[in-house]
Design a protein around this motif. Structure first.
Motif, PDB file in Angstrom:
ATOM      1  N   LEU A 108       0.822  -1.205   0.000  1.00 48.94           N
ATOM      2  CA  LEU A 108       0.000   0.000   0.000  1.00 48.94           C
ATOM      3  C   LEU A 108       0.861   1.263   0.000  1.00 48.94           C
ATOM      4  O   LEU A 108       0.475   2.287  -0.535  1.00 48.94           O
ATOM      5  N   GLU A 109       2.067   1.166   0.575  1.00 47.94           N
ATOM      6  CA  GLU A 109       2.927   2.343   0.662  1.00 47.94           C
ATOM      7  C   GLU A 109       3.266   2.923  -0.707  1.00 47.94           C
ATOM      8  O   GLU A 109       3.614   4.082  -0.829  1.00 47.94           O
ATOM      9  N   SER A 110       3.193   2.104  -1.755  1.00 44.57           N
ATOM     10  CA  SER A 110       3.544   2.569  -3.097  1.00 44.57           C
ATOM     11  C   SER A 110       2.639   3.700  -3.560  1.00 44.57           C
ATOM     12  O   SER A 110       3.008   4.453  -4.449  1.00 44.57           O
ATOM     13  N   TYR A 111       1.445   3.835  -2.963  1.00 39.83           N
ATOM     14  CA  TYR A 111       0.472   4.794  -3.451  1.00 39.83           C
ATOM     15  C   TYR A 111       0.221   5.944  -2.473  1.00 39.83           C
ATOM     16  O   TYR A 111      -0.666   6.742  -2.680  1.00 39.83           O
ATOM     17  N   TRP A 112       0.979   6.002  -1.410  1.00 38.82           N
ATOM     18  CA  TRP A 112       0.806   7.111  -0.476  1.00 38.82           C
ATOM     19  C   TRP A 112       1.289   8.404  -1.111  1.00 38.82           C
ATOM     20  O   TRP A 112       2.339   8.459  -1.764  1.00 38.82           O
ATOM     21  N   LEU A 113       0.550   9.474  -0.875  1.00 38.34           N
ATOM     22  CA  LEU A 113       0.960  10.776  -1.389  1.00 38.34           C
ATOM     23  C   LEU A 113       2.028  11.379  -0.476  1.00 38.34           C
ATOM     24  O   LEU A 113       1.984  11.214   0.744  1.00 38.34           O
ATOM     25  N   SER A 114       2.963  12.069  -1.080  1.00 35.62           N
ATOM     26  CA  SER A 114       4.012  12.720  -0.296  1.00 35.62           C
ATOM     27  C   SER A 114       3.423  13.867   0.526  1.00 35.62           C
ATOM     28  O   SER A 114       2.525  14.588   0.072  1.00 35.62           O
ATOM     29  N   LYS A 115       3.927  14.041   1.747  1.00 33.22           N
ATOM     30  CA  LYS A 115       3.442  15.125   2.604  1.00 33.22           C
ATOM     31  C   LYS A 115       3.751  16.494   2.009  1.00 33.22           C
ATOM     32  O   LYS A 115       3.116  17.492   2.364  1.00 33.22           O
ATOM     33  N   THR A 116       4.733  16.542   1.122  1.00 32.52           N
ATOM     34  CA  THR A 116       5.101  17.810   0.498  1.00 32.52           C
ATOM     35  C   THR A 116       4.421  17.997  -0.860  1.00 32.52           C
ATOM     36  O   THR A 116       4.670  18.987  -1.536  1.00 32.52           O
ATOM     37  N   GLY A 117       3.583  17.026  -1.264  1.00 39.83           N
ATOM     38  CA  GLY A 117       2.896  17.133  -2.544  1.00 39.83           C
ATOM     39  C   GLY A 117       1.922  18.297  -2.561  1.00 39.83           C
ATOM     40  O   GLY A 117       1.425  18.730  -1.509  1.00 39.83           O
ATOM     41  N   PRO A 118       1.601  18.861  -3.735  1.00 40.04           N
ATOM     42  CA  PRO A 118       0.737  20.044  -3.813  1.00 40.04           C
ATOM     43  C   PRO A 118      -0.664  19.814  -3.262  1.00 40.04           C
ATOM     44  O   PRO A 118      -1.203  20.669  -2.565  1.00 40.04           O
ATOM     45  N   SER A 119      -1.280  18.649  -3.552  1.00 38.81           N
ATOM     46  CA  SER A 119      -2.646  18.409  -3.070  1.00 38.81           C
ATOM     47  C   SER A 119      -2.671  18.235  -1.563  1.00 38.81           C
ATOM     48  O   SER A 119      -3.589  18.721  -0.880  1.00 38.81           O
ATOM     49  N   VAL A 120      -1.662  17.541  -1.010  1.00 42.83           N
ATOM     50  CA  VAL A 120      -1.602  17.340   0.436  1.00 42.83           C
ATOM     51  C   VAL A 120      -1.327  18.658   1.152  1.00 42.83           C
ATOM     52  O   VAL A 120      -1.946  18.981   2.176  1.00 42.83           O
ATOM     53  N   SER A 121      -0.399  19.442   0.613  1.00 40.29           N
ATOM     54  CA  SER A 121      -0.072  20.738   1.225  1.00 40.29           C
ATOM     55  C   SER A 121      -1.287  21.661   1.242  1.00 40.29           C
ATOM     56  O   SER A 121      -1.524  22.379   2.224  1.00 40.29           O
ATOM     57  N   LYS A 122      -2.057  21.636   0.166  1.00 39.39           N
ATOM     58  CA  LYS A 122      -3.255  22.475   0.084  1.00 39.39           C
ATOM     59  C   LYS A 122      -4.268  22.070   1.148  1.00 39.39           C
ATOM     60  O   LYS A 122      -4.863  22.923   1.823  1.00 39.39           O
ATOM     61  N   THR A 123      -4.482  20.743   1.312  1.00 40.34           N
ATOM     62  CA  THR A 123      -5.431  20.256   2.310  1.00 40.34           C
ATOM     63  C   THR A 123      -4.990  20.627   3.721  1.00 40.34           C
ATOM     64  O   THR A 123      -5.799  21.055   4.551  1.00 40.34           O
ATOM     65  N   ARG A 124      -3.687  20.453   4.010  1.00 37.30           N
ATOM     66  CA  ARG A 124      -3.170  20.801   5.343  1.00 37.30           C
ATOM     67  C   ARG A 124      -3.333  22.294   5.610  1.00 37.30           C
ATOM     68  O   ARG A 124      -3.651  22.705   6.729  1.00 37.30           O
ATOM     69  N   HIS A 125      -3.131  23.118   4.595  1.00 36.94           N
ATOM     70  CA  HIS A 125      -3.283  24.558   4.752  1.00 36.94           C
ATOM     71  C   HIS A 125      -4.737  24.915   5.048  1.00 36.94           C
ATOM     72  O   HIS A 125      -5.031  25.748   5.919  1.00 36.94           O
ATOM     73  N   GLN A 126      -5.683  24.274   4.319  1.00 35.49           N
ATOM     74  CA  GLN A 126      -7.102  24.559   4.538  1.00 35.49           C
ATOM     75  C   GLN A 126      -7.540  24.180   5.935  1.00 35.49           C
ATOM     76  O   GLN A 126      -8.311  24.892   6.582  1.00 35.49           O
ATOM     77  N   LYS A 127      -7.028  23.054   6.451  1.00 34.14           N
ATOM     78  CA  LYS A 127      -7.361  22.638   7.816  1.00 34.14           C
ATOM     79  C   LYS A 127      -6.810  23.630   8.837  1.00 34.14           C
ATOM     80  O   LYS A 127      -7.461  23.936   9.842  1.00 34.14           O
ATOM     81  N   ALA A 128      -5.598  24.123   8.587  1.00 34.34           N
ATOM     82  CA  ALA A 128      -4.990  25.090   9.510  1.00 34.34           C
ATOM     83  C   ALA A 128      -5.789  26.384   9.537  1.00 34.34           C
ATOM     84  O   ALA A 128      -6.001  26.982  10.604  1.00 34.34           O
ATOM     85  N   VAL A 129      -6.267  26.820   8.354  1.00 28.67           N
ATOM     86  CA  VAL A 129      -7.065  28.037   8.285  1.00 28.67           C
ATOM     87  C   VAL A 129      -8.367  27.875   9.057  1.00 28.67           C
ATOM     88  O   VAL A 129      -8.770  28.753   9.831  1.00 28.67           O
ATOM     89  N   LYS A 130      -9.038  26.723   8.894  1.00 26.75           N
ATOM     90  CA  LYS A 130     -10.291  26.474   9.624  1.00 26.75           C
ATOM     91  C   LYS A 130     -10.064  26.482  11.126  1.00 26.75           C
ATOM     92  O   LYS A 130     -10.869  26.997  11.896  1.00 26.75           O
ATOM     93  N   LYS A 131      -8.947  25.886  11.547  1.00 26.27           N
ATOM     94  CA  LYS A 131      -8.647  25.826  12.976  1.00 26.27           C
ATOM     95  C   LYS A 131      -8.416  27.218  13.541  1.00 26.27           C
ATOM     96  O   LYS A 131      -8.889  27.553  14.631  1.00 26.27           O
ATOM     97  N   ASN A 132      -7.703  28.063  12.794  1.00 25.51           N
ATOM     98  CA  ASN A 132      -7.439  29.431  13.250  1.00 25.51           C
ATOM     99  C   ASN A 132      -8.692  30.281  13.265  1.00 25.51           C
ATOM    100  O   ASN A 132      -8.792  31.244  14.020  1.00 25.51           O
ATOM    101  N   GLU A 133      -9.651  29.938  12.408  1.00 30.40           N
ATOM    102  CA  GLU A 133     -10.904  30.695  12.358  1.00 30.40           C
ATOM    103  C   GLU A 133     -11.911  30.225  13.402  1.00 30.40           C
ATOM    104  O   GLU A 133     -13.053  30.662  13.409  1.00 30.40           O
ATOM    105  N   GLY A 134     -11.474  29.316  14.276  1.00 29.45           N
ATOM    106  CA  GLY A 134     -12.379  28.826  15.313  1.00 29.45           C
ATOM    107  C   GLY A 134     -13.355  27.776  14.825  1.00 29.45           C
ATOM    108  O   GLY A 134     -14.433  27.601  15.391  1.00 29.45           O
ATOM    109  N   PHE A 135     -12.974  27.059  13.779  1.00 27.86           N
ATOM    110  CA  PHE A 135     -13.843  26.023  13.233  1.00 27.86           C
ATOM    111  C   PHE A 135     -14.049  24.897  14.251  1.00 27.86           C
ATOM    112  O   PHE A 135     -13.124  24.481  14.941  1.00 27.86           O
TER     113      PHE A 135
END
Length: 334
Positions: free
Chosen positions: A248-275
């Motif tokens: 299964l590891e062959s298909y894991w996305l890199s933590k530095t990949g663009p889609s993963v970075s975007k998702t992590r950023h969106q979660k951080a923004v929601k958390k800062n906004e009191g989500f």
């Protein structure tokens, strides 16, 4: 997909694994076909080259991504696609691009008579029966009409085989399911097996997705041996002999990949906004319905969630139930 450059002129590559997965599933499909044919010969049924030479006409409702066509291709069988239906626009685009059915509609309830077929499948909606749905309505849910459409299609078109699929929660309503099958006259025309299967247990895949499969075979084309015994032994052969899946590891996305970075950023923004997640609001609403004397007592006594290693959601649910019951000295939670 293949190896492609991220941008022109760069040396950064992305591994896109569809070719690897395709080869993986084709190998497994060939392996399963071989096991089933060997078991059929042992049962006194020699399939010969018949299934390979014939063109199977497939049809499906609630088609998803066209897994019936994919499965037949992986088994090395020749097939044409008569019709498909799905409410999802993206699913219909995928099916049309890959399998080119003669008829493709959004609503199976409005589908017209499209002709005869060899095989039929339907993964009718699971929400009315799923145990994960706290508001399930079973047969009172309008979406269950698709199950009636599937049975009527099988009854009128009489395909050689049919596969219906749903969640294991449907087992609770099996008496009604059996009555509906009998009402369409299918018990006389077909041998029907209800088989619980999970890809993790049977195929040694990583995903655990337990489902109920209704395998229906027209009596005049069914294996002459005891079909229940035949299927049980065939599934046992597959389970014992299936090779391990790809890592299964062959298909894991890199933590530095663009889609993963975007998702992590969106979660951080929601958390800062009191989500806040939905369960926080739900717990607050439940606390309002607790008796005032129970609330006072709960404030004076230590809640039973300390040092239990629970998540905030689990701890909050436990404290609410404990307070609702008057903060008892003995409290058992499953």
């Amino acid at each position: 997909m293949v190896l492609t450059r991220q941008r022109k002129g760069t040396t950064s590559w992305h591994l896109q694994p569809e070719r690897i997965l395709t080869r993986h599933f084709e190998q497994r499909g060939t392996f399963i076909k071989k096991l089933v044919l060997e078991r059929a010969k042992k049962a006194g049924f020699d399939a010969g080259n018949g299934p390979d030479a014939a063109t199977h006409v497939l049809a499906s409702d609630c088609s998803g991504l066209g897994s019936d066509c994919m499965a037949m291709k992986r088994l090395g069988l020749t097939c044409s696609h008569l019709f498909a239906s799905d409410v999802s626009v993206k699913s219909r685009r995928f099916i049309n691009a890959n399998f080119s059915p003669k008829h493709l509609v959004a609503n199976a309830l409005k589908r017209l008579d499209c002709g005869s077929m060899t095989g039929y499948s339907c993964g009718f909606p699971c929400q009315p029966f799923s145990r994960l749905n706290g508001r399930r309505k079973a047969w009172a849910d309008k979406r269950t009409r698709l199950f009636d459409v599937a049975l009527k299609t099988i009854s009128t078109k009489e395909p050689a085989w049919a596969v219906l699929e749903n969640v294991k929660g449907l087992a609770k309503y099996y008496p009604q399911v059996r009555a509906k099958i009998r009402a369409q006259g299918l018990t006389k025309k077909y041998v029907t097996l209800v088989v619980p299967m999970c890809p993790r247990d049977l195929l040694k895949e990583h995903a655990r997705r337990s489902r109920l499969y209704f395998l229906m075979v027209r009596r005049d084309v069914a294996v002459k041996a005891d079909l229940v015994h035949f299927v049980r032994l065939a599934l046992s052969d597959i389970c014992k002999s299936m090779p391990k899946p790809l890592a299964l590891e062959s298909y894991w996305l890199s933590k530095t990949g663009p889609s993963v970075s975007k998702t992590r950023h969106q979660k951080a923004v929601k958390k800062n906004e009191g989500f806040q997640p939905k369960w926080v609001k739900r717990h607050a609403k439940l606390k309002k319905n607790i008796r005032s004397d129970h609330i006072m007592k709960a404030k004076l006594l230590a809640a039973p969630s300390a040092d239990l290693g629970l998540t905030p959601r689990e701890s909050g649910a436990l404290q609410i139930e404990w307070a609702r019951r008057g903060c008892p000295n003995t409290f058992v939670a499953d």
